[in-house]
Design an enzyme around this catalytic site. Structure first.
Site, short mmCIF file in Angstrom:
data_model
loop_
_atom_site.label_atom_id
_atom_site.label_comp_id
_atom_site.label_asym_id
_atom_site.label_seq_id
_atom_site.Cartn_x
_atom_site.Cartn_y
_atom_site.Cartn_z
NE ARG A 60 23.31 -0.41 18.90
CZ ARG A 60 23.91 -1.56 19.64
NH1 ARG A 60 24.03 -2.58 18.64
NH2 ARG A 60 24.58 -1.36 20.39
CE1 TYR A 113 12.40 8.12 -2.77
CE2 TYR A 113 14.49 7.20 -1.62
CZ TYR A 113 13.43 8.28 -1.78
OH TYR A 113 13.65 9.09 -0.72
CG ASP A 185 10.62 -0.10 -2.66
OD1 ASP A 185 9.51 -0.07 -2.22
OD2 ASP A 185 11.79 0.84 -2.59
CE LYS A 210 8.84 8.26 1.08
NZ LYS A 210 9.38 7.62 -0.17
C1 LIG Z 1 10.66 7.23 -0.06
C2 LIG Z 1 11.14 5.83 -0.57
C3 LIG Z 1 12.34 5.05 -0.08
C4 LIG Z 1 13.17 5.69 0.98
O1 LIG Z 1 12.17 5.75 2.15
P1 LIG Z 1 12.62 6.71 3.24
O2 LIG Z 1 11.85 6.35 4.63
O3 LIG Z 1 12.59 8.10 2.92
O4 LIG Z 1 14.14 6.30 3.63
C5 LIG Z 1 12.30 3.93 -0.66
N1 LIG Z 1 11.68 3.66 -1.98
C6 LIG Z 1 10.56 4.14 -2.19
C7 LIG Z 1 9.80 3.53 -3.44
C8 LIG Z 1 10.21 5.40 -1.78
O5 LIG Z 1 9.16 6.06 -2.16
#
Ligand SMILES: *Cc1c(COP(=O)(O)O)cnc(C)c1O
Length: 395
Positions: A60, A113, A185, A210
Protein backbone atom coordinates in the site's frame (compact mmCIF):
# COMPACT_ATOMS: atom_id res chain seq x y z
CA UNK A 1 26.08 9.21 -23.15
CA UNK A 2 23.79 12.20 -22.69
CA UNK A 3 21.94 12.42 -19.41
CA UNK A 4 18.39 11.23 -19.98
CA UNK A 5 16.87 14.64 -19.15
CA UNK A 6 18.76 16.07 -22.12
CA UNK A 7 17.40 13.70 -24.73
CA UNK A 8 14.06 14.12 -26.51
CA UNK A 9 10.74 13.22 -24.93
CA UNK A 10 10.27 10.40 -27.45
CA UNK A 11 13.44 8.62 -26.36
CA UNK A 12 12.58 9.27 -22.72
CA UNK A 13 9.13 7.70 -23.23
CA UNK A 14 10.95 4.50 -24.20
CA UNK A 15 13.83 4.47 -21.71
CA UNK A 16 13.13 6.68 -18.69
CA UNK A 17 12.49 5.29 -15.24
CA UNK A 18 13.23 1.65 -15.97
CA UNK A 19 16.93 0.94 -15.45
CA UNK A 20 16.90 0.89 -11.64
CA UNK A 21 14.20 -1.77 -11.55
CA UNK A 22 15.62 -4.37 -13.95
CA UNK A 23 16.79 -7.65 -12.41
CA UNK A 24 18.72 -10.73 -13.63
CA UNK A 25 19.61 -8.94 -16.88
CA UNK A 26 15.94 -8.60 -17.82
CA UNK A 27 15.29 -5.82 -20.33
CA UNK A 28 11.75 -5.25 -19.03
CA UNK A 29 10.58 -4.12 -15.61
CA UNK A 30 9.22 -7.06 -13.58
CA UNK A 31 5.70 -7.06 -12.16
CA UNK A 32 6.31 -7.44 -8.44
CA UNK A 33 3.09 -8.87 -7.04
CA UNK A 34 4.46 -9.38 -3.53
CA UNK A 35 2.40 -7.45 -0.98
CA UNK A 36 5.17 -7.35 1.61
CA UNK A 37 8.96 -7.14 1.59
CA UNK A 38 10.95 -8.99 4.26
CA UNK A 39 14.15 -8.26 6.20
CA UNK A 40 16.13 -10.69 8.40
CA UNK A 41 18.13 -7.84 9.87
CA UNK A 42 15.69 -5.93 12.04
CA UNK A 43 17.92 -2.85 12.15
CA UNK A 44 17.91 -2.70 8.34
CA UNK A 45 14.14 -3.29 8.40
CA UNK A 46 13.70 -0.40 10.83
CA UNK A 47 15.83 1.91 8.68
CA UNK A 48 13.78 1.14 5.56
CA UNK A 49 10.52 1.49 7.48
CA UNK A 50 11.54 4.92 8.74
CA UNK A 51 12.71 6.06 5.32
CA UNK A 52 16.40 6.21 6.24
CA UNK A 53 17.33 3.52 3.69
CA UNK A 54 15.75 2.80 0.28
CA UNK A 55 13.51 -0.25 0.04
CA UNK A 56 9.94 -1.43 0.32
CA UNK A 57 7.85 -2.54 3.28
CA UNK A 58 4.24 -3.03 2.23
CA UNK A 59 2.42 -2.70 -1.09
CA UNK A 60 0.00 0.00 0.00
CA UNK A 61 2.98 2.29 0.60
CA UNK A 62 5.43 1.52 -2.20
CA UNK A 63 6.13 -1.16 -4.80
CA UNK A 64 9.03 -1.41 -7.33
CA UNK A 65 6.84 -1.74 -10.46
CA UNK A 66 4.69 1.16 -9.32
CA UNK A 67 7.81 3.21 -8.63
CA UNK A 68 9.17 2.56 -12.13
CA UNK A 69 5.91 3.95 -13.54
CA UNK A 70 6.17 7.03 -11.28
CA UNK A 71 9.79 7.55 -12.36
CA UNK A 72 8.86 7.50 -16.05
CA UNK A 73 6.09 10.08 -15.64
CA UNK A 74 8.31 12.19 -13.38
CA UNK A 75 10.98 12.22 -16.06
CA UNK A 76 8.56 13.13 -18.88
CA UNK A 77 7.15 16.04 -16.85
CA UNK A 78 10.71 17.06 -15.84
CA UNK A 79 9.51 17.01 -12.24
CA UNK A 80 11.42 16.52 -9.00
CA UNK A 81 8.92 14.09 -7.51
CA UNK A 82 5.83 12.03 -8.38
CA UNK A 83 3.39 9.69 -6.70
CA UNK A 84 0.70 7.45 -8.16
CA UNK A 85 -2.88 6.33 -7.49
CA UNK A 86 -5.38 3.62 -8.36
CA UNK A 87 -7.28 6.01 -10.70
CA UNK A 88 -7.16 9.56 -12.00
CA UNK A 89 -10.02 10.51 -9.67
CA UNK A 90 -8.05 9.15 -6.69
CA UNK A 91 -5.12 11.37 -7.74
CA UNK A 92 -7.44 14.39 -7.83
CA UNK A 93 -9.41 13.71 -4.63
CA UNK A 94 -6.36 12.70 -2.58
CA UNK A 95 -4.39 15.77 -3.69
CA UNK A 96 -7.29 18.10 -2.83
CA UNK A 97 -7.84 16.37 0.52
CA UNK A 98 -4.15 16.71 1.39
CA UNK A 99 -4.07 20.46 0.90
CA UNK A 100 -7.57 21.72 1.75
CA UNK A 101 -9.01 22.29 5.24
CA UNK A 102 -12.48 23.45 6.32
CA UNK A 103 -12.85 27.16 5.70
CA UNK A 104 -10.52 27.18 2.66
CA UNK A 105 -11.51 28.42 -0.77
CA UNK A 106 -10.80 26.86 -4.18
CA UNK A 107 -11.24 28.53 -7.56
CA UNK A 108 -11.68 26.52 -10.74
CA UNK A 109 -13.46 26.43 -14.09
CA UNK A 110 -16.91 25.11 -14.98
CA UNK A 111 -15.58 22.71 -17.64
CA UNK A 112 -13.49 20.35 -15.50
CA UNK A 113 -13.86 16.59 -15.99
CA UNK A 114 -17.27 15.36 -14.79
CA UNK A 115 -15.91 13.56 -11.71
CA UNK A 116 -13.81 16.55 -10.69
CA UNK A 117 -16.85 18.77 -11.11
CA UNK A 118 -18.78 16.46 -8.77
CA UNK A 119 -16.07 16.81 -6.11
CA UNK A 120 -16.44 20.59 -6.43
CA UNK A 121 -20.25 20.66 -6.39
CA UNK A 122 -21.08 17.76 -4.06
CA UNK A 123 -18.22 16.80 -1.73
CA UNK A 124 -16.08 19.86 -0.98
CA UNK A 125 -19.02 22.10 0.09
CA UNK A 126 -19.95 19.43 2.69
CA UNK A 127 -16.50 19.93 4.25
CA UNK A 128 -17.12 23.66 4.46
CA UNK A 129 -14.79 24.40 1.56
CA UNK A 130 -15.90 27.28 -0.61
CA UNK A 131 -15.84 26.48 -4.33
CA UNK A 132 -16.00 29.13 -7.05
CA UNK A 133 -16.33 27.89 -10.62
CA UNK A 134 -15.67 30.40 -13.40
CA UNK A 135 -16.63 30.46 -17.06
CA UNK A 136 -13.92 28.44 -18.85
CA UNK A 137 -11.83 30.57 -21.16
CA UNK A 138 -12.79 33.85 -19.44
CA UNK A 139 -9.40 34.79 -18.04
CA UNK A 140 -10.57 38.11 -16.54
CA UNK A 141 -13.22 36.50 -14.30
CA UNK A 142 -10.78 33.80 -13.25
CA UNK A 143 -8.17 36.43 -12.36
CA UNK A 144 -10.68 38.50 -10.41
CA UNK A 145 -11.80 35.48 -8.37
CA UNK A 146 -8.25 34.34 -7.65
CA UNK A 147 -7.31 37.87 -6.52
CA UNK A 148 -9.95 37.65 -3.79
CA UNK A 149 -7.73 34.93 -2.28
CA UNK A 150 -7.84 31.14 -2.41
CA UNK A 151 -5.87 28.06 -1.34
CA UNK A 152 -5.91 26.34 -4.75
CA UNK A 153 -6.47 27.44 -8.31
CA UNK A 154 -7.48 24.24 -10.10
CA UNK A 155 -7.20 24.16 -13.89
CA UNK A 156 -7.69 21.64 -16.65
CA UNK A 157 -6.50 22.49 -20.15
CA UNK A 158 -7.53 21.45 -22.77
CA UNK A 159 -10.99 20.70 -21.37
CA UNK A 160 -13.64 18.12 -21.95
CA UNK A 161 -15.54 18.03 -24.36
CA UNK A 162 -15.27 21.43 -26.08
CA UNK A 163 -11.44 21.49 -25.83
CA UNK A 164 -11.11 24.97 -24.30
CA UNK A 165 -7.70 26.32 -23.35
CA UNK A 166 -6.64 28.33 -20.30
CA UNK A 167 -3.44 30.40 -20.33
CA UNK A 168 -1.44 28.60 -17.64
CA UNK A 169 1.41 31.09 -17.24
CA UNK A 170 -0.96 34.04 -16.89
CA UNK A 171 -2.99 32.25 -14.20
CA UNK A 172 0.07 31.08 -12.25
CA UNK A 173 1.24 34.71 -11.90
CA UNK A 174 -2.03 35.84 -10.32
CA UNK A 175 -2.39 32.76 -8.12
CA UNK A 176 1.14 32.92 -6.72
CA UNK A 177 0.64 36.60 -5.83
CA UNK A 178 -2.11 35.59 -3.39
CA UNK A 179 -0.13 32.56 -2.16
CA UNK A 180 -2.38 30.00 -3.87
CA UNK A 181 -1.17 26.67 -5.25
CA UNK A 182 -1.93 25.91 -8.90
CA UNK A 183 -3.04 22.39 -9.85
CA UNK A 184 -3.34 21.46 -13.54
CA UNK A 185 -5.01 18.35 -14.92
CA UNK A 186 -2.74 17.60 -17.91
CA UNK A 187 -4.57 14.44 -19.05
CA UNK A 188 -5.64 15.72 -22.48
CA UNK A 189 -2.30 17.28 -23.43
CA UNK A 190 0.03 14.56 -22.07
CA UNK A 191 3.66 15.45 -21.20
CA UNK A 192 4.49 15.13 -24.90
CA UNK A 193 2.50 18.28 -25.75
CA UNK A 194 2.56 20.32 -22.55
CA UNK A 195 4.61 20.50 -19.34
CA UNK A 196 2.71 22.76 -16.92
CA UNK A 197 5.61 22.77 -14.41
CA UNK A 198 7.55 24.90 -16.94
CA UNK A 199 5.04 27.68 -16.30
CA UNK A 200 5.44 27.48 -12.52
CA UNK A 201 2.48 25.19 -11.79
CA UNK A 202 2.70 23.49 -8.37
CA UNK A 203 1.04 20.16 -9.16
CA UNK A 204 0.45 18.32 -12.44
CA UNK A 205 -2.23 15.64 -12.43
CA UNK A 206 -2.85 12.84 -14.95
CA UNK A 207 -5.50 10.25 -15.38
CA UNK A 208 -3.03 7.61 -16.65
CA UNK A 209 -6.05 5.60 -17.74
CA UNK A 210 -6.28 7.74 -20.86
CA UNK A 211 -3.36 8.73 -23.11
CA UNK A 212 -0.48 7.64 -20.83
CA UNK A 213 -1.58 4.00 -20.80
CA UNK A 214 -3.20 4.42 -24.20
CA UNK A 215 -4.73 0.95 -24.47
CA UNK A 216 -7.86 1.26 -22.31
CA UNK A 217 -6.80 -1.78 -20.26
CA UNK A 218 -5.59 -0.28 -16.97
CA UNK A 219 -6.80 2.39 -14.56
CA UNK A 220 -4.32 4.71 -12.88
CA UNK A 221 -3.49 8.22 -11.78
CA UNK A 222 -0.32 10.16 -11.06
CA UNK A 223 0.74 13.58 -9.76
CA UNK A 224 4.09 15.37 -10.26
CA UNK A 225 5.69 18.45 -8.75
CA UNK A 226 8.96 20.28 -8.28
CA UNK A 227 7.97 20.66 -4.63
CA UNK A 228 9.14 17.43 -2.99
CA UNK A 229 7.42 18.27 0.27
CA UNK A 230 4.05 18.65 -1.46
CA UNK A 231 4.45 15.22 -3.09
CA UNK A 232 5.53 13.69 0.24
CA UNK A 233 2.39 15.07 1.88
CA UNK A 234 0.15 13.73 -0.90
CA UNK A 235 1.98 10.37 -0.82
CA UNK A 236 1.43 10.19 2.94
CA UNK A 237 -2.29 10.86 2.54
CA UNK A 238 -2.53 8.16 -0.13
CA UNK A 239 -0.46 5.53 1.71
CA UNK A 240 -2.76 5.87 4.73
CA UNK A 241 -6.04 6.24 2.84
CA UNK A 242 -5.16 3.42 0.47
CA UNK A 243 -5.86 4.44 -3.14
CA UNK A 244 -2.62 2.75 -4.28
CA UNK A 245 -1.85 1.77 -7.87
CA UNK A 246 -1.88 -1.98 -8.52
CA UNK A 247 1.50 -3.37 -9.76
CA UNK A 248 -0.08 -5.11 -12.77
CA UNK A 249 -1.80 -1.87 -13.79
CA UNK A 250 1.51 -0.03 -13.27
CA UNK A 251 3.19 -2.48 -15.64
CA UNK A 252 0.52 -2.06 -18.33
CA UNK A 253 0.73 1.74 -18.04
CA UNK A 254 4.53 1.60 -18.18
CA UNK A 255 4.40 -0.55 -21.31
CA UNK A 256 1.79 1.71 -22.89
CA UNK A 257 3.94 4.76 -22.25
CA UNK A 258 6.78 3.39 -24.36
CA UNK A 259 4.76 4.38 -27.45
CA UNK A 260 3.26 7.57 -25.99
CA UNK A 261 5.15 9.94 -28.29
CA UNK A 262 4.31 7.97 -31.44
CA UNK A 263 0.64 7.68 -30.55
CA UNK A 264 0.29 11.34 -29.63
CA UNK A 265 2.11 12.47 -32.78
CA UNK A 266 -0.24 10.40 -34.97
CA UNK A 267 -3.32 11.42 -32.99
CA UNK A 268 -2.48 15.15 -33.37
CA UNK A 269 -1.90 14.80 -37.10
CA UNK A 270 -5.10 12.83 -37.67
CA UNK A 271 -7.22 15.03 -35.38
CA UNK A 272 -6.29 18.14 -37.33
CA UNK A 273 -7.19 16.50 -40.67
CA UNK A 274 -10.48 15.23 -39.25
CA UNK A 275 -11.34 18.61 -37.71
CA UNK A 276 -10.76 20.36 -41.06
CA UNK A 277 -12.82 17.73 -42.89
CA UNK A 278 -15.72 18.07 -40.43
CA UNK A 279 -15.58 21.87 -40.56
CA UNK A 280 -16.47 21.73 -44.26
CA UNK A 281 -19.10 18.98 -43.92
CA UNK A 282 -22.70 20.03 -44.64
CA UNK A 283 -24.18 17.91 -41.83
CA UNK A 284 -21.88 19.42 -39.22
CA UNK A 285 -22.77 22.63 -37.39
CA UNK A 286 -19.68 23.30 -35.33
CA UNK A 287 -16.25 21.77 -34.72
CA UNK A 288 -14.22 22.24 -31.54
CA UNK A 289 -10.48 21.70 -31.96
CA UNK A 290 -7.73 24.02 -30.66
CA UNK A 291 -5.70 23.48 -33.83
CA UNK A 292 -8.31 25.31 -35.92
CA UNK A 293 -7.65 29.03 -36.48
CA UNK A 294 -11.32 29.63 -35.68
CA UNK A 295 -10.93 28.19 -32.15
CA UNK A 296 -11.18 31.10 -29.66
CA UNK A 297 -8.04 30.01 -27.76
CA UNK A 298 -5.98 28.92 -30.78
CA UNK A 299 -3.21 31.47 -30.06
CA UNK A 300 -2.80 30.45 -26.39
CA UNK A 301 -2.76 26.80 -27.42
CA UNK A 302 0.01 27.55 -29.92
CA UNK A 303 2.05 29.25 -27.21
CA UNK A 304 1.84 26.70 -24.44
CA UNK A 305 1.43 23.41 -26.33
CA UNK A 306 3.70 21.58 -28.78
CA UNK A 307 0.69 20.17 -30.64
CA UNK A 308 -3.09 20.41 -30.38
CA UNK A 309 -3.91 16.90 -29.15
CA UNK A 310 -6.00 13.96 -30.24
CA UNK A 311 -9.34 15.13 -28.85
CA UNK A 312 -12.01 16.98 -30.77
CA UNK A 313 -15.74 17.37 -30.63
CA UNK A 314 -18.40 18.41 -33.12
CA UNK A 315 -22.10 19.19 -33.22
CA UNK A 316 -24.18 17.64 -35.97
CA UNK A 317 -27.21 19.35 -37.46
CA UNK A 318 -30.49 17.95 -36.17
CA UNK A 319 -29.19 17.39 -32.65
CA UNK A 320 -29.77 14.09 -30.83
CA UNK A 321 -31.88 12.46 -33.55
CA UNK A 322 -29.00 12.84 -35.96
CA UNK A 323 -26.53 11.46 -33.42
CA UNK A 324 -28.78 8.42 -32.98
CA UNK A 325 -28.68 7.83 -36.73
CA UNK A 326 -25.02 8.31 -37.49
CA UNK A 327 -23.11 7.17 -34.40
CA UNK A 328 -23.92 3.44 -34.69
CA UNK A 329 -22.74 3.50 -38.33
CA UNK A 330 -19.16 4.31 -37.40
CA UNK A 331 -17.14 1.14 -37.97
CA UNK A 332 -13.77 2.20 -36.57
CA UNK A 333 -14.82 3.70 -33.26
CA UNK A 334 -15.79 2.29 -29.90
CA UNK A 335 -18.97 3.94 -28.70
CA UNK A 336 -17.78 4.19 -25.12
CA UNK A 337 -17.04 6.54 -22.24
CA UNK A 338 -13.28 6.55 -22.61
CA UNK A 339 -10.66 8.50 -24.51
CA UNK A 340 -6.99 8.56 -25.38
CA UNK A 341 -6.83 4.93 -26.54
CA UNK A 342 -5.23 3.43 -29.67
CA UNK A 343 -8.75 2.80 -30.96
CA UNK A 344 -10.88 5.79 -31.89
CA UNK A 345 -13.55 6.31 -29.23
CA UNK A 346 -16.75 8.31 -29.66
CA UNK A 347 -19.70 9.27 -27.52
CA UNK A 348 -22.30 11.99 -27.20
CA UNK A 349 -21.33 14.51 -24.49
CA UNK A 350 -24.73 14.00 -22.90
CA UNK A 351 -23.96 10.31 -22.20
CA UNK A 352 -20.23 10.59 -21.43
CA UNK A 353 -18.54 13.62 -19.86
CA UNK A 354 -21.73 15.51 -18.98
CA UNK A 355 -24.24 12.78 -18.18
CA UNK A 356 -24.73 14.30 -14.72
CA UNK A 357 -26.03 17.60 -16.11
CA UNK A 358 -29.55 18.61 -17.16
CA UNK A 359 -30.12 19.80 -20.77
CA UNK A 360 -30.35 23.37 -19.39
CA UNK A 361 -27.01 23.02 -17.59
CA UNK A 362 -25.41 21.61 -20.74
CA UNK A 363 -26.77 24.53 -22.74
CA UNK A 364 -25.32 26.93 -20.16
CA UNK A 365 -21.94 25.20 -20.57
CA UNK A 366 -22.15 25.68 -24.34
CA UNK A 367 -22.59 21.96 -24.97
CA UNK A 368 -25.12 21.35 -27.78
CA UNK A 369 -27.30 18.23 -27.33
CA UNK A 370 -25.91 16.97 -30.65
CA UNK A 371 -22.29 17.25 -29.52
CA UNK A 372 -20.13 14.22 -30.21
CA UNK A 373 -16.76 13.71 -28.55
CA UNK A 374 -14.26 12.08 -30.90
CA UNK A 375 -11.02 10.75 -29.43
CA UNK A 376 -8.80 10.00 -32.40
CA UNK A 377 -7.04 6.65 -32.35
CA UNK A 378 -3.96 5.55 -34.27
CA UNK A 379 -5.82 4.04 -37.24
CA UNK A 380 -4.86 5.20 -40.74
CA UNK A 381 -6.48 8.63 -40.99
CA UNK A 382 -7.93 8.03 -44.47
CA UNK A 383 -9.93 5.12 -43.09
CA UNK A 384 -11.26 7.32 -40.28
CA UNK A 385 -12.23 10.02 -42.78
CA UNK A 386 -14.05 7.47 -44.99
CA UNK A 387 -15.76 6.06 -41.92
CA UNK A 388 -17.03 9.51 -40.88
CA UNK A 389 -18.11 10.31 -44.45
CA UNK A 390 -20.17 7.10 -44.66
CA UNK A 391 -21.72 7.46 -41.20
CA UNK A 392 -22.64 11.13 -41.65
CA UNK A 393 -24.49 10.27 -44.87
CA UNK A 394 -27.13 8.50 -42.71
CA UNK A 395 -28.25 11.84 -41.26
C1 LIG B 1 -10.77 10.35 -17.13
C2 LIG B 1 -10.32 11.62 -16.59
C3 LIG B 1 -10.13 11.79 -15.21
C4 LIG B 1 -10.43 10.68 -14.21
O1 LIG B 1 -9.59 9.59 -14.40
P1 LIG B 1 -9.97 8.09 -13.97
O2 LIG B 1 -8.72 7.35 -14.21
O3 LIG B 1 -11.12 7.67 -14.83
O4 LIG B 1 -10.37 8.14 -12.54
C5 LIG B 1 -9.67 13.01 -14.76
N1 LIG B 1 -9.42 14.03 -15.61
C6 LIG B 1 -9.60 13.91 -16.93
C7 LIG B 1 -9.30 15.07 -17.82
C8 LIG B 1 -10.07 12.72 -17.47
O5 LIG B 1 -10.25 12.61 -18.79
Amino acid sequence: MKRLEHVSLGTRSVWAGEKDYLVHGATQVPVVHSVSFGYDDIDHWFQVATGKKPGHIYGRNTNPTVQAFEDKVKNLESAQAATSFSTGMAAISNSLATVLSPGDRIVSIKDTYGGTNKIFSEFLPKLNIDVTLCETGNHETLEAEVKKGCKILYLETPTNPTVKITDIERMVKVAHKVGALVFVDNTFATPILQNPLEFGVDLVIHSATKFLGGHADALGGVVCSNDRTLIERIFHYREINGASLDPMAAYLLLRGMKTLHLRVKQQCESAEKIARFLQKHEKVDKVFYPGLETHPNHEIAKQQMRGFGGMLSFAVKGELDSVRKFLPKLKFANKAANLGAVETTVGPARTTSHIENTPEERAALGIPEGLVRYSVGIEEVDDLLDDLKDALSFI
